[in-house]
Design a protein around this motif. Structure first.
Motif, PDB file in Angstrom:
ATOM      1  N   LEU A 232       0.827  -1.203   0.000  1.00 18.19           N
ATOM      2  CA  LEU A 232       0.000   0.000   0.000  1.00 18.19           C
ATOM      3  C   LEU A 232       0.865   1.258   0.000  1.00 18.19           C
ATOM      4  N   ASP A 233       1.924   1.263   0.794  1.00 17.10           N
ATOM      5  CA  ASP A 233       2.818   2.423   0.844  1.00 17.10           C
ATOM      6  C   ASP A 233       3.522   2.647  -0.492  1.00 17.10           C
ATOM      7  N   GLN A 237      -1.261   7.017  -5.172  1.00 21.28           N
ATOM      8  CA  GLN A 237      -2.645   7.136  -4.724  1.00 21.28           C
ATOM      9  C   GLN A 237      -3.635   6.791  -5.828  1.00 21.28           C
ATOM     10  N   ASP A 238      -3.374   7.271  -7.055  1.00 19.47           N
ATOM     11  CA  ASP A 238      -4.319   6.996  -8.143  1.00 19.47           C
ATOM     12  C   ASP A 238      -4.361   5.504  -8.476  1.00 19.47           C
ATOM     13  N   ALA A 243      -7.431   0.177  -7.610  1.00 17.30           N
ATOM     14  CA  ALA A 243      -7.426  -1.219  -7.152  1.00 17.30           C
ATOM     15  C   ALA A 243      -8.212  -1.440  -5.870  1.00 17.30           C
ATOM     16  N   VAL A 244      -8.600  -0.363  -5.182  1.00 19.76           N
ATOM     17  CA  VAL A 244      -9.135  -0.498  -3.828  1.00 19.76           C
ATOM     18  C   VAL A 244     -10.411  -1.327  -3.784  1.00 19.76           C
ATOM     19  N   GLU A 245     -11.231  -1.282  -4.820  1.00 18.78           N
ATOM     20  CA  GLU A 245     -12.499  -2.016  -4.787  1.00 18.78           C
ATOM     21  C   GLU A 245     -12.326  -3.511  -5.009  1.00 18.78           C
ATOM     22  N   SER A 246     -11.119  -3.934  -5.395  1.00 15.80           N
ATOM     23  CA  SER A 246     -10.870  -5.368  -5.571  1.00 15.80           C
ATOM     24  C   SER A 246     -10.112  -5.973  -4.399  1.00 15.80           C
ATOM     25  N   VAL A 247      -9.694  -5.145  -3.449  1.00 18.48           N
ATOM     26  CA  VAL A 247      -8.940  -5.635  -2.295  1.00 18.48           C
ATOM     27  C   VAL A 247      -9.912  -5.976  -1.170  1.00 18.48           C
ATOM     28  N   ARG A 268     -14.048   6.653  -4.516  1.00 16.23           N
ATOM     29  CA  ARG A 268     -14.688   5.780  -5.503  1.00 16.23           C
ATOM     30  C   ARG A 268     -16.199   5.754  -5.331  1.00 16.23           C
ATOM     31  N   GLY A 269     -16.724   6.653  -4.492  1.00 19.46           N
ATOM     32  CA  GLY A 269     -18.170   6.748  -4.323  1.00 19.46           C
ATOM     33  C   GLY A 269     -18.756   5.764  -3.335  1.00 19.46           C
ATOM     34  N   GLN A 270     -17.906   5.127  -2.510  1.00 16.94           N
ATOM     35  CA  GLN A 270     -18.398   4.151  -1.552  1.00 16.94           C
ATOM     36  C   GLN A 270     -18.795   4.843  -0.244  1.00 16.94           C
TER      37      GLN A 270
END
Length: 537
Positions: A232-233, A237-238, A243-247, A268-270
């Protein structure tokens, strides 16, 4: 036995004399000293669950906690830090000198070691071998914890991690089973069904996290991935937001990184709910749309930052709360649906009657009665309506969604018009044939139509006959009480004078019940049509 030569830092004390020569006793005694758990007045172990588990293991294997703590008092310490993922305590040795004991994540500990404490005479630090064993333990779903030590002539003058937590001797590691509660599996499955995506964020080993996540259903075979804090580090950021919605699982994550995860999901609108218990969790709890602090293990700072406090620290309770919240919101919608439909029916009756050449059908006392009794008592009973069977099979609603969405506004309009039409039709039908009773019949039809409506709207899709009359006993009692009160206005002489009503014959009363049932039948027919359309879709 000890290796022939062990690194010593400014001291001549043999490491093998520390608590005994065999590796296992050394490990158990180190776990006892580098530990803040203790016994209460009743003899029960209290403290951090991990530390109480380690102390329990040592005591079970024969370690006398009181004796070893008395003989090796703590002289200094470096508290646990989520970034270092380790803690250190320094203890006295009766014959002179001190020993520091460090425990934490295995990969963090082994990286600071120059030797491994073992009995076969090999002293080199075999980091790859240690990590292979750690991975094998983690692959079985166990949490791993490494322990190391270092020998000193005196307490270091500079008690900093860089100074104290280096050049260590690796003692060993412990695997801990931390099984999820039995109800968590069902709770996670319910989350997926309800359109809620559960994500695990943990400081544990990635393999441990993956095994547990698969065991409880957070990580499924189709899709989903595991990401470590280091990955993650290293990600821009982009790239992370892409990828955040698949983790589904974050392992070896520092509490500060929770804030990054929350921001990425919100970008991402969550709509994000975040749990936490530590001081460092506070920014993420504050930033999340719903911050949930742990009531038992949570710090005061995390509780202040959170929107909710979970009293039993149980994930399943959060899911039950979601279910209860959806039920409450449904009942608020039903209350609005009922009261506004009833008011719309009254307005249509009074407003449209003169357009058909009919006199005003209701007296002010009738309107007051309807608003106070017919609307009020059943409306309050809607608050006791149990959750609908599909309440956790619906997708989450948007926070900015209108309360009149999903056809509620249209229902108020067409049922209100129907209720008014039925009432006006009653007036037109009986105005000349029953000149003394027509107004009483109109008054009664409007009241009974509302009773039929409130019974029908107990569920937006499910039939009343399938839901059951007795599934909401307060509602059944409210309807019966309202009907009896309405009958009293018709047949009690004193109330006849107050409400300007006339007693109805059995035939006339039967006609009012029959006519008023039109609203109930229409609403139930509409629900049946919606159920059929949902099946076809």
């Amino acid at each position: 036995r000890l290796p022939n030569e062990l690194p010593r830092r400014s001291g001549s004390m043999e490491a093998g004399l520390l608590f005994g020569a065999a590796p296992i006793p050394v490990l158990l005694n180190a776990l006892t000293l580098c530990n803040d758990a203790r016994r209460d007045a009743e003899g029960n172990l209290i403290g951090d669950p991990t530390e109480t588990a380690l102390l329990s293991l040592a005591i079970e294997k024969g370690v006398d906690q009181e004796t070893i703590v008395r003989e090796h008092p703590r002289l200094a310490e470096i508290p646990f830090d989520s970034e270092r993922k380790r803690m250190t305590t320094v203890h006295a040795w009766p014959s002179g000198g001190v020993v520091s004991i460090t425990k934490g994540a295995v990969e963090e500990i082994i990286g600071q070691c120059v030797a491994v404490y073992r009995s076969d005479g090999r002293t080199e630090c075999e980091g790859d071998e240690v990590m292979a064993i750690s991975d094998a333990i983690a692959g079985e779903g166990l949490r791993t914890l490494g322990v190391a030590m270092r020998i000193w002539d005196a307490v270091p003058e500079t008690m900093t991690p860089d100074r104290v937590e280096s050049d260590l001797i690796f003692i060993g590691m412990v695997g801990m089973m931390d099984p999820p509660r039995a109800e968590v599996i069902d709770a996670v499955d319910m989350c997926w069904t309800a359109g809620i995506r559960p994500v695990m964020i943990t400081g544990d080993h990635p393999l441990t996290a993956e095994v547990i996540a698969r065991r409880v259903g957070i990580l499924r075979e189709a899709g989903g991935r595991v990401m470590t804090g280091r990955e993650l580090d290293a990600m821009p950021q982009d790239a992370f937001e892409s990828a955040v919605e698949s983790v589904q699982v974050y392992a070896r994550v520092a509490p500060e990184q929770k804030l990054t995860i929350v921001k990425a999901l919100q970008d991402r609108g969550q709509f994000v709910a975040m749990t936490g218990d530590g001081v460092n969790d506070a920014p993420a709890l504050k930033r999340a749309d719903i911050g949930v602090a742990m009531g038992i293990t949570g710090t005061d700072v995390s509780k202040e930052a959170a929107a909710m406090i979970l009293l039993d620290d149980n994930f399943a309770t959060i899911v039950r709360t979601v279910r209860e919240g959806r039920c409450i919101f449904d009942n608020i919608r039903k209350f609005i649906q009922y009261t506004m439909t009833s008011n719309a029916g009254e307005i249509c009756t009074i407003f449209f009657a003169p357009f058909f050449g009919l006199p005003i059908p209701l007296l002010p006392i009738h309107i007051l009665w309807i608003n106070l009794v017919t609307d009020g008592i059943p409306g309050l009973a809607l608050a006791a309506e149990p959750a609908e069977r599909d309440v956790m099979r619906r997708p989450p609603r948007h926070p900015k969604e209108s309360i009149f969405a999903h056809g509620l506004g249209w229902h108020i309009v067409w049922v209100g018009l129907l209720m008014g039409a039925v009432t006006i039709a009653t007036q037109a039908l009986f105005l000349e044939s029953h000149p003394a009773q027509w107004q009483t019949m109109v008054f009664t039809v409007l009241c009974l139509s509302q009773m039929g409506n409130v019974l029908a709207i107990r569920s937006e899709t499910e039939s009343l006959f399938h839901r059951g009359l007795f599934s909401n006993k307060p509602m059944l009692g409210a309807v019966l009480l309202t009907v009896m009160a309405q009958m009293a206005t018709i047949y009690v002489p004193f109330l006849n004078m107050v409400f300007r009503t006339k007693p109805l014959s059995v035939g006339e009363l039967g006609m009012t019940f029959l006519i008023s049932s039109v609203v109930f039948a229409a609403v139930e027919t509409n629900k049946a049509w919606r159920r059929r359309r949902a099946i076809l879709d």
